[in-house]
Design an enzyme around this catalytic site. Sequence first.
Site, short mmCIF file in Angstrom:
data_model
loop_
_atom_site.label_atom_id
_atom_site.label_comp_id
_atom_site.label_asym_id
_atom_site.label_seq_id
_atom_site.Cartn_x
_atom_site.Cartn_y
_atom_site.Cartn_z
N LYS A 41 -3.80 3.31 -2.74
CA LYS A 41 -4.92 4.19 -3.13
C LYS A 41 -4.60 5.58 -2.60
CE LYS A 41 -8.40 0.58 -2.61
NZ LYS A 41 -8.25 -0.22 -1.40
N ASP A 65 0.81 -1.21 0.00
CA ASP A 65 0.00 0.00 0.00
C ASP A 65 0.85 1.26 0.00
OD1 ASP A 65 -2.39 -1.22 -0.06
OD2 ASP A 65 -2.79 -1.10 2.09
N MET A 102 -8.43 8.87 9.16
CA MET A 102 -8.93 9.55 7.96
C MET A 102 -9.87 10.70 8.33
SD MET A 102 -9.53 6.19 5.60
CE MET A 102 -9.95 5.06 6.90
N1 SAH Z 1 -4.46 0.09 8.81
C1 SAH Z 1 -3.96 1.39 9.17
C2 SAH Z 1 -4.97 2.48 8.90
C3 SAH Z 1 -5.25 2.70 7.44
S1 SAH Z 1 -6.38 3.99 7.16
C4 SAH Z 1 -3.54 1.39 10.64
O1 SAH Z 1 -3.82 0.41 11.35
O2 SAH Z 1 -2.89 2.33 11.07
C5 SAH Z 1 -5.29 5.33 6.77
C6 SAH Z 1 -5.32 6.32 7.93
O3 SAH Z 1 -4.50 5.86 8.98
C7 SAH Z 1 -4.76 7.68 7.58
O4 SAH Z 1 -5.73 8.50 6.96
C8 SAH Z 1 -4.42 8.21 8.95
O5 SAH Z 1 -5.58 8.63 9.63
C9 SAH Z 1 -3.94 6.95 9.65
N2 SAH Z 1 -2.47 6.82 9.60
C10 SAH Z 1 -1.75 5.91 8.96
N3 SAH Z 1 -0.43 6.06 9.22
C11 SAH Z 1 -0.34 7.11 10.07
C12 SAH Z 1 0.73 7.75 10.73
N4 SAH Z 1 2.00 7.35 10.56
N5 SAH Z 1 0.45 8.79 11.54
C13 SAH Z 1 -0.81 9.20 11.75
N6 SAH Z 1 -1.86 8.63 11.14
C14 SAH Z 1 -1.64 7.59 10.33
#
Ligand code: SAH
Length: 462
Positions: A269, A247, A382
């Site tokens: 995406k 991803d 998000m």
């Molecule tokens: N599966 C992922 C989430 C995917 S949805 C998890 O468990 O973290 C994508 C969202 O995750 C982003 O829009 C943001 O809100 C959050 N996100 C992912 N990486 C991040 C990071 N390093 N710092 C802050 N938010 C993060």
Amino acid sequence: MQFLPVHIDTANKDVWVFGGGSAAEAKLRTLVKSKANIRVFADHQTSEIHRWAEKGRVVLEDASANFEAFPRPVLIYTAQPDEDLNLEMAKWARDNGILINAADQKNACDFHSPAIVDRSPVIVSIGSGGTSPGLARALKNKIEQFLPDQTGRIASSFGDIRARLSALLPSADSKQKIWAQFFGNHDLEEILSGAPSQLEAQVLEALNQDEQQIGSVSLVGAGPGDFELLTFKAARLLEQADVVIYDRLVGERVLDLARREAKFIYVGKTPYKASISQADINEIIIEEARQGHKVVRLKGGDPSIFGRADEEINALRNAEIPYEIVPGITAAAASAASAGISLTTREHNRSVTFMTGHGAKGYAEHDWKVFAEPGARAAVYMGVGAARFIQGRLLIHGANKSKPVTIVENASLETEKIVHSNLENLPQDLEKYGINGPAILLLGYASDFEISEEKLREKAVS
Ligand code: SAH
């Protein structure tokens, strides 16, 4: 990467060294271990260089000798005190398409001599791009301690086994798979300190296992970004993977763990942009697994949190393909850690809510009344694009304008940003602090407990 690491075969090829002092001697100390034909141009030589000449390892020439009369070398080292002379030499070398190294003289240097750990035929070379030879040497010493003396012998045994395996396994890919499997299933330290004679049986065992192997899929969490927050299991599976489907939020360093020959498929995406559909991603995963490949489906954070793992799991179940899930550190946990916050507190919240700002059909609806309650807490994924919507919904349902919101962008990465905001200022603060990377909104959480919502309420009442 300005300096490309390569190991050059110098056997029976000419290498020249200009200078006979201690700097030249230092270069020669490694060079004499190679099989190069070495010519040293100098009027005075150290006793060590003399000794190498007496042993026939180097040939001595006068400094004024007409070097152009000799056959062209593949490499030149110049280690003379006169920098202009080194520069002149560099010009001549470059005009003649020969790489040159000048001791401590950047403008006359095409390559550096790395610090090396010599367990021939295994050579570990460490360069620092000229920034810190001292650090390179310190790293070398660390690796020296780790690599047993017999590492070279073990490598030679592997060489023999490889030659024999060639006949059994015609394709380069299947050979790589066997090795990845072998090294994935055995402890490296045990291999390096074990008996070379037992290696072949162990490799053949890996070969038998491989023949029985059908494709499988691992849904693997890559964590929030910091390489150190990856699990050992994720690292091992990546090393063994034939195919890595990844991803957008997965870091380069994590991908580097996979074999270079593995097939990498990017299915990221980008928010608000047309990109590959989930149905297409499911199809790619299944197709690769059906070909008997070990597939690692790598997702940011934890695969089961807003990662659409459910859809991939359903597709895999329907296709009857074995799968496993390897958890990762989710962004909310990483964000709370960065902000120095505990996601649960014995006093205030006995459950944790991870909510998304976006659902399948735009902004996500929630039971806003619950989250508008004083003291209610949630980590919003998000949520940046939906901030105004969330703010509006919460205020309508009676939330306190001063409800703290801690914003954590790029949690665990070097680019991490933490902003202490509140419900009233949330949209403006996102704008003001330029939050446009992935971010978590920690609703109701304040890292400075003095300004927590409960305290504010207490003040208002008194
Ligand atoms: N599966 C992922 C989430 C995917 S949805 C998890 O468990 O973290 C994508 C969202 O995750 C982003 O829009 C943001 O809100 C959050 N996100 C992912 N990486 C991040 C990071 N390093 N710092 C802050 N938010 C993060």
